[in-house]
Structures are given as C-alpha cells and as structure tokens.
Write a protein that holds these residues in place. Structure first.
Motif, PDB file in Angstrom:
ATOM      1  N   SER A 602       0.805  -1.229   0.000  1.00  0.00           N
ATOM      2  CA  SER A 602       0.000   0.000   0.000  1.00  0.00           C
ATOM      3  C   SER A 602       0.836   1.276   0.000  1.00  0.00           C
ATOM      4  O   SER A 602       0.598   2.196  -0.792  1.00  0.00           O
ATOM      5  N   GLY A 603       1.819   1.369   0.897  1.00  0.00           N
ATOM      6  CA  GLY A 603       2.626   2.582   0.975  1.00  0.00           C
ATOM      7  C   GLY A 603       3.431   2.831  -0.279  1.00  0.00           C
ATOM      8  O   GLY A 603       3.622   3.992  -0.695  1.00  0.00           O
ATOM      9  N   PHE A 604       3.900   1.760  -0.926  1.00  0.00           N
ATOM     10  CA  PHE A 604       4.683   1.915  -2.148  1.00  0.00           C
ATOM     11  C   PHE A 604       3.789   2.275  -3.337  1.00  0.00           C
ATOM     12  O   PHE A 604       4.217   2.998  -4.236  1.00  0.00           O
ATOM     13  N   VAL A 605       2.556   1.781  -3.330  1.00  0.00           N
ATOM     14  CA  VAL A 605       1.609   2.219  -4.365  1.00  0.00           C
ATOM     15  C   VAL A 605       1.324   3.711  -4.200  1.00  0.00           C
ATOM     16  O   VAL A 605       1.296   4.468  -5.178  1.00  0.00           O
ATOM     17  N   LEU A 606       1.115   4.144  -2.962  1.00  0.00           N
ATOM     18  CA  LEU A 606       0.819   5.561  -2.722  1.00  0.00           C
ATOM     19  C   LEU A 606       1.972   6.436  -3.201  1.00  0.00           C
ATOM     20  O   LEU A 606       1.753   7.457  -3.871  1.00  0.00           O
ATOM     21  N   LEU A 607       3.212   6.065  -2.878  1.00  0.00           N
ATOM     22  CA  LEU A 607       4.366   6.820  -3.346  1.00  0.00           C
ATOM     23  C   LEU A 607       4.441   6.802  -4.868  1.00  0.00           C
ATOM     24  O   LEU A 607       4.655   7.860  -5.502  1.00  0.00           O
ATOM     25  N   GLY A 608       4.252   5.624  -5.473  1.00  0.00           N
ATOM     26  CA  GLY A 608       4.321   5.532  -6.926  1.00  0.00           C
ATOM     27  C   GLY A 608       3.263   6.364  -7.613  1.00  0.00           C
ATOM     28  O   GLY A 608       3.539   7.045  -8.620  1.00  0.00           O
ATOM     29  N   LEU A 609       2.050   6.340  -7.085  1.00  0.00           N
ATOM     30  CA  LEU A 609       0.990   7.164  -7.667  1.00  0.00           C
ATOM     31  C   LEU A 609       1.292   8.647  -7.500  1.00  0.00           C
ATOM     32  O   LEU A 609       1.027   9.452  -8.403  1.00  0.00           O
ATOM     33  N   ARG A 610       1.825   9.018  -6.331  1.00  0.00           N
ATOM     34  CA  ARG A 610       2.172  10.426  -6.109  1.00  0.00           C
ATOM     35  C   ARG A 610       3.158  10.907  -7.158  1.00  0.00           C
ATOM     36  O   ARG A 610       2.997  11.989  -7.750  1.00  0.00           O
ATOM     37  N   GLU A 611       4.191  10.115  -7.409  1.00  0.00           N
ATOM     38  CA  GLU A 611       5.208  10.515  -8.382  1.00  0.00           C
ATOM     39  C   GLU A 611       4.682  10.431  -9.815  1.00  0.00           C
ATOM     40  O   GLU A 611       5.046  11.257 -10.658  1.00  0.00           O
ATOM     41  N   ALA A 612       3.814   9.465 -10.097  1.00  0.00           N
ATOM     42  CA  ALA A 612       3.240   9.353 -11.440  1.00  0.00           C
ATOM     43  C   ALA A 612       2.347  10.541 -11.758  1.00  0.00           C
ATOM     44  O   ALA A 612       2.377  11.088 -12.863  1.00  0.00           O
ATOM     45  N   VAL A 613       1.549  10.945 -10.787  1.00  0.00           N
ATOM     46  CA  VAL A 613       0.676  12.105 -10.986  1.00  0.00           C
ATOM     47  C   VAL A 613       1.511  13.365 -11.180  1.00  0.00           C
ATOM     48  O   VAL A 613       1.228  14.202 -12.047  1.00  0.00           O
ATOM     49  N   ALA A 614       2.566  13.516 -10.374  1.00  0.00           N
ATOM     50  CA  ALA A 614       3.416  14.694 -10.502  1.00  0.00           C
ATOM     51  C   ALA A 614       4.124  14.730 -11.855  1.00  0.00           C
ATOM     52  O   ALA A 614       4.370  15.805 -12.411  1.00  0.00           O
ATOM     53  N   ALA A 615       4.446  13.551 -12.401  1.00  0.00           N
ATOM     54  CA  ALA A 615       5.156  13.491 -13.678  1.00  0.00           C
ATOM     55  C   ALA A 615       4.230  13.669 -14.871  1.00  0.00           C
ATOM     56  O   ALA A 615       4.648  14.199 -15.906  1.00  0.00           O
TER      57      ALA A 615
END
Length: 731
Positions: A602-615
């Motif tokens: 869960s925490g790694f998905v949240l980080l990945g989504l955060r960076e994907a949205v920012a990119a």
C-alpha cells in the motif's frame, strides 16, 4: 443473532446479541443478584467478558472466588469459573466444588482448570503457529471450519470427544481450506451434559487481542445462550485494544493527512524502538547471537543516536503485548528519519528534527553499516550500505532494494532538513550500486561481502545478470534516474533503460512475482523515467502498470493483495495445513480474500501514484491516489491502551470486516507486524509530501550532490577503474 460493528472516531465498538435484545433494565449492580440474574461469573472485576456483558446491559452477577460463585448462584442457573490467573496459574476447582455445583443443578464453564472430572491434562503448552478452528458451529454461531486467532495462547493438551473448538496448524484466510488439521487439541468441549471445559482462557479475548473481534463476540453470545438458555438474551459490547483510526464512512477532517503523519512521527518517538544506552549492550549481544525477538521495554526513550530497531513482530502474547524485532536495519534508520524530517518541516517539532538527524548520523557515521570494508576505498564493497548493523548475518548483506530505499529516504531527509551532510555517502552508495549492476541493467537480489572479495566488483559490473523482479530492482533504477538528473552521468540512465525495457518486454508473465507487490515498486521507476525521458512509450509503460494495478482498487480505496506467480513467486500461499507458517507468504489464501498489505504494497503504491501524478498530471491516477490516501489514513492503528502501537500501520487490514485480520502464516512478518520502515514509513512520508503539496522528485530539486562528484569519483577509482567514464556498450 445480530452483529453491529461501528467505528466512532478512534473506537471500534463490537456489539453482539443472540436472540431478541435484552430489556433496558436488565443490568445488575456488581455483586448484587436480581431475580433475573441467571448467569454468575467467578472472576475479577476487570475480566473482559464480565465487562463486556455489563457494558451491554446483560443481567449478570460476579463472585470473587470459585466457592463464592457456587454459593451465590441461583440453583439451576449458569456459572462461569474464569481463568484470572492465566497463564501463570490454572483455575483451581476441586472435586468438592464440582460436586457442590452438581447438587445445585448448575451449568458450569471452567477455563484453564487445574483438574476436571474424567479429563487428563498434560502440561501447558504455548501455541505458535496454531489457530482456532470451529469444529461444531451451531453452539458458537460461526460456520464449521471458521478460523479464529488466539495468538500465542497457552493451553492444556488433552483428549475430548466432539469438541466445539480446536487448536491446530491450519491454512486459510478465515476458513480451513484443507479441512480440519490432522493434529489438533481441543480448546472448548463438554465433559458432561452440564459442564463445558475451556483448555485456555477464552474470556480474555479483548486483553489477548483475539481476532476477528466481531467473531469472538458472536462466539460468546451464542455460547452463553447455550449454557444459559433460561436467561434473557445476553448482549456483549467490547472495544478492541487496537482499532482503525476512522470508520469506513466517517468524514475525515481537512487536516487528516498531516495528522496521520504526526501520529506516525509520535509513534516513532514513543514506540520504544529507539535504542537507549541502557539497552544497547544487551541488544548488541543478542544480535551477535542471532536472537531477533525480544519483549518491549517498560518505558520509552532514546534519541536516535544509537539507532532504532526494526519494529514489532506479529506475535501477540496473552497480555496483549507484542515482541520487538531486534535487527538494526539500514533502511529503517533512513525511512524513520525521513518521516520525522517531514513532520519536523510541517510542524516545527524540534525533537523530530533532532532524532531524524541523529538516526542519519548513526547510519552513515557512528554505526558499522558504512564503515569497515564499506568505508575502505580499496575494498570492492566500498560505498555499499550493510543490510543491518552488529549481527554478522546482517552485516554481510548488500541488498540492492534495501540500499535503494535507504538512499531514497536519505534524499527526502536531506531535502526536508535542508542539509548536504549526507551527500558524499549518498553519492558513494549510488556509484557502488551502479558498478555492481550488470550490463543488462540488473543487479540481483543480494550481493554479499564474500563473493565481492572473491571476484571483485568488475565481475558483477560486466556480468549479464537477469533478474526480472521489480521488487528487488525497480527502486535501484529510480535512484539511478535521480542520480542521472542531478549529475548528468549517462551511465545511470543507460543501465536503467536496459533493465526497464527488458522488464517491460516480459510483463507480466515473466515477472518473478507477477502481482501487485511488483507493480507497486515499478510505478516509481516508470514515473521517474517519464521525468527524464518523456516519450509516448515510457508513458505507455507507466499507464499500463498503473491501470493493471488499479483494476482491483476497492470502493474504500484499498488495493487488495493478489496471488503471485506460483512457479517463480517468493510469497507463495500454503498448499497444505502443514505448510502454514513455514515460509514467507502472502496475506491471502485465495484470490478475492479482502485484505490489503501495508508492509509490502500500500505505501509503495501511494508513493508511486504520487510521483506518477506529478510526472504526468493524469487525473485518473490522481483520483486513485486520493482514494488510497484516504483509506490509509483510516486504517492507521489507534490504541490508547497500548501506546507503543498507537500511530503505526499493521501489515494486514480486512476491509470487509474493517478489522486487522488475514492469513498470518508468514515466517517473519505476519498480519500484526509493525515495521519502523518499509510500507508504513513510506505511507507517512507520502502523506507528508501531499500535505506539502509536492513530490519526492520536486522536493529534492535543489540537491547539490553534484558538488561531491570529483571527490567521490576519486575515491571509487582506488579499487580498479572508473565505470562512469563512458557507458558500457549494449551486449
């Protein structure tokens, strides 16, 4: 029968009643029988069952002793002789007590007895991997083969015919998928028509944190209806000691995410995991002897200057406490520091800032994790970061994934504290991992000291290693992409692109685990690849992995665990009852089991989504990110009674029960484990980045790490060459 589970802010209240609800005036004053008090409990006033019945308004009376209970119980009613001395003392019910109860026509339930007519008990044993299994459900209100957790309960082995509940090693999520375990011990049975025997303490189900909470309430209300059929329906109301922070539908305050980070930061400081001078010698001795489990200390303390332990194991003892894991992991030092640094930046909390700084100083300077061979420019392990401190086994390891998460957390901590203090060891580690990555872009899971000393780093740099496992490789690629953007060194980019391309060419069938655990890690690398080379192909890869991962996102926002690759996966479901608890396993037994994994996913998905949205600015990914953040805020642990658990995240959460539950057969990290680093820390870190309105990539834009290039390259060249002077040609 009716079951109601409702979470009111911090409190999960479990209410169960069997039959029609009891009248409002049915409760009794403690110790004072009323004409309708058909149930007597011989127990302490703080017994969980007694407190739950009185809170639910049931008509009960209490006695302080077995003899008093027999004396005050109305003839023909029910008497429960409960195990207040458990696990140290068994309940003493003598032959004359049983005889006196028979003369009054009492129905008895005796917990953890010293003796019982017609029953021979062996010496008490402690459960480890065994779980409760319902053998006959009609009296307990639960389906046959339903699984219940009694954790590390102590029980009395014996023989019994037709038990209601047994204890055994059994595979399954919440039902015994392979049937009743061949070897089992009775936990609850009838020794005669008027006597029930419990071979452990069942009435301490709140204190001992038995699970699932609602099922235990159901069990007790149905059992009481069987033992006390003449009495009014008994209603039970209890509050588990550890609950989710919010109900599934409760409104969240606008500040919920910053508050969630603050609660995790407070947990880090109050968790009793920070090592104190008083504990350090003993902990180091245990680590040198490979002892990795210890009870928690009585008080909190520590300032980070001696490091922080890994976290809490999943084992829950009869008093509700959890054992600590002693490893002093490199990744946990940095990840804890990053969460504290973000909280310090957002709140101005001086203690969080100081402990974060101390943890990083311990990691890179005062501990042995970056010293010795790893601090010697002449050694092939120079620049790498040990898996963990003190223990020879942990000191030998150089996991690429653990190094990568340590480096990512260092990047966050340095940015939030606005310091360049760790730029040199950060750059050393980046190059050390780069030069032990093979020509195809893969490094392998773990490169220990011995083969490095035997072969030298060039052997691994020039090898055609293939390891299509994003769990182990993707965060190294993310680090290399970050390093390329900050240093301009093309080899960081070229090696990473080869590894990512090969991995995406084999997606999904060729991935080692082929599940959300791998996808969760791949998101970050793909998002940062878009950052440095924004092409349609790279965006397509990111979108493909994200969409596949989010196909199963639940209305509550959680990402359920998925079955892995049965032929190449590492986390494999048990294929028999005997296989339960013998290896690292997922939280599910079958596809569709309603559980999320807060340690690995869960925490790694949240980080990945955060960076994907920012990119990318993708609005669909932003919506998924928001929903997942909302879910993780809700399922964070809240516990006033066990303060060293308040503010963490347990590994498992059952989003249908809205309770901490799953299959818990993982050899080291079961359903109730709580890590100082890994998923819980990255959940808190990402919530902090969201509260700041930034991303990990953006918050580290001002890094001046390139200023250390000349010095670090000079150090690295002392052991046989300079791999950064031109990219290795593609094979």
């Amino acid at each position: 029968m009716g079951i109601l589970m409702r979470a009111v802010s911090a409190a999960l209240i479990v209410t169960a009643t069997c039959g029609v609800a009891a009248a409002d005036d049915s409760a009794t004053v403690e110790g004072a029988a009323t004409p309708r008090a058909t149930l007597t409990l011989a127990c302490a006033a703080d017994n969980d069952l007694y407190r739950g019945l009185t809170a639910g308004g049931s008509a009960v009376q209490r006695a302080d002793s077995v003899r008093e209970g027999i004396e005050i119980a109305t003839p023909g009613t029910a008497l429960l002789l409960l195990a207040d001395g458990y696990p140290e003392r068994r309940t003493v019910v003598r032959a004359e007590d049983y005889a006196a109860a028979r003369e009054k026509g009492l129905k008895l339930l005796v917990e953890y007895p010293a003796e019982a007519p017609g029953v021979e008990f062996a010496a008490p044993r402690q459960a480890r991997w065994e779980r409760g299994v319902v053998a006959e459900g009609s009296s307990l209100g639960l389906p046959r083969l339903a699984i219940l957790a009694l954790h590390d309960c102590q029980f009395l082995p014996c023989r019994a015919e037709n038990p209601l509940l047994v204890l055994g090693r059994v595979a399954g999520f919440d039902r015994a998928l392979f049937g009743m375990p061949a070897a089992n011990d009775p936990l609850l049975f009838r020794s005669d028509k008027r006597t029930w025997i419990a071979t452990t303490r069942l009435s301490g189900f709140v204190t001992s944190r038995y699970a699932p909470a609602a099922d235990w309430a159901t069990l007790w209300t149905h059992l009481l209806a069987t033992i006390d059929p003449a009495g009014p329906p008994h209603q039970l109301q209890v509050k588990p000691l550890a609950t989710p922070a919010y109900a599934a539908e409760a409104p969240l305050p606008d500040s919920a995410e910053a508050e969630s980070l603050a609660r995790f930061a407070k947990w880090c400081l109050d968790s009793r995991l920070l090592i104190t001078p008083e504990r350090e010698p003993e902990l180091h001795r245990l680590l040198r002897e490979n002892v990795e489990i210890v009870p928690p200390p009585a008080v909190t303390g520590g300032d980070g200057s001696l490091g922080i332990l890994e976290g809490y194991a999943s084992q829950i003892l009869p008093d509700g406490s959890q054992l600590q894991r002693t490893p002093i992991r490199a990744d946990c030092q940095a990840e804890t520091a990053a969460a504290l640094a973000l909280h310090a930046r957002l709140s101005g909390d001086a203690r969080s800032e100081q402990v974060a700084t101390n943890l990083m100083t311990y990691l890179y300077e005062t501990s042995d994790m970056c010293r010795g061979e790893r601090g010697d420019p002449q050694h092939p392990a120079f620049g790498l970061i040990a898996w963990g401190a003190v223990s020879p086994a942990w000191m030998a390891g150089n996991y690429g994934d653990d190094n990568a998460r340590t480096l990512l957390a260092t990047i966050v901590t340095a940015a939030e504290l606005e310091t360049a203090a760790w730029d040199k060891p950060l750059l050393r580690a980046l190059y050390a991992n780069l030069r032990t990555t093979g020509t195809l872009g893969f490094r392998g899971d773990n490169l220990t000291i011995a083969p490095l000393e035997e072969h030298g780093w060039k052997h691994f740099h020039d090898a055609a290693t293939v390891n299509v496992s994003p769990h182990f490789e993707a965060y190294s690629w993310a680090c290399f992409l970050w390093a390329y953007a900050r240093t301009g060194d093309e080899q960081f980019l070229e090696v990473t692109k080869r590894g990512i391309r090969r991995t995406m060419e084999e997606y999904p069938a060729g991935w080692r685990w082929g599940e959300n655990l791998d996808r969760a890690r791949m998101l970050l690398a793909l998002a940062w690849l878009v950052r440095v080379e924004d092409t349609a192909e790279h965006r397509g890869w990111l979108k493909q992995v994200a969409d596949d991962l989010l196909k199963t996102q639940q209305p509550c926002g959680g990402i359920p665990e998925q079955p892995g690759n049965a032929s190449t996966g590492h986390f494999l479901v048990p294929t028999s009852n005997d296989a339960y608890g013998t290896g690292e396993t997922p939280l599910i037994q079958e596809s569709g089991d309603p559980v999320t994994d807060q340690l690995y996913v869960s925490g790694f998905v949240l980080l990945g989504l955060r960076e994907a949205v920012a990119a990318t600015g993708d609005p669909e990914l932003k919506q998924a990110e928001d929903r997942l953040a909302d879910y993780l805020v809700r399922v964070q642990v809240r516990s006033q009674e066990i303060p060293y658990l308040d503010g963490t995240w347990f590994r498992a959460f059952d989003y249908r029960r809205w309770d901490y539950w799953s299959s818990s057969g993982d050899l080291g990290w079961g359903a109730w484990c709580a890590e100082a680093g890994w998923g819980p820390a990255w959940t808190a870190i990402t919530l902090g980045l969201r509260a700041e309105g930034t991303s990990l990539w953006e918050t580290s834009q001002s890094s001046a790490i390139a200023e250390q290039l000349e010095a670090v390259r000079g150090e690295m060249s002392q052991n046989g060459g300079e791999p950064w002077r031109g990219a290795v040609e593609s094979p």
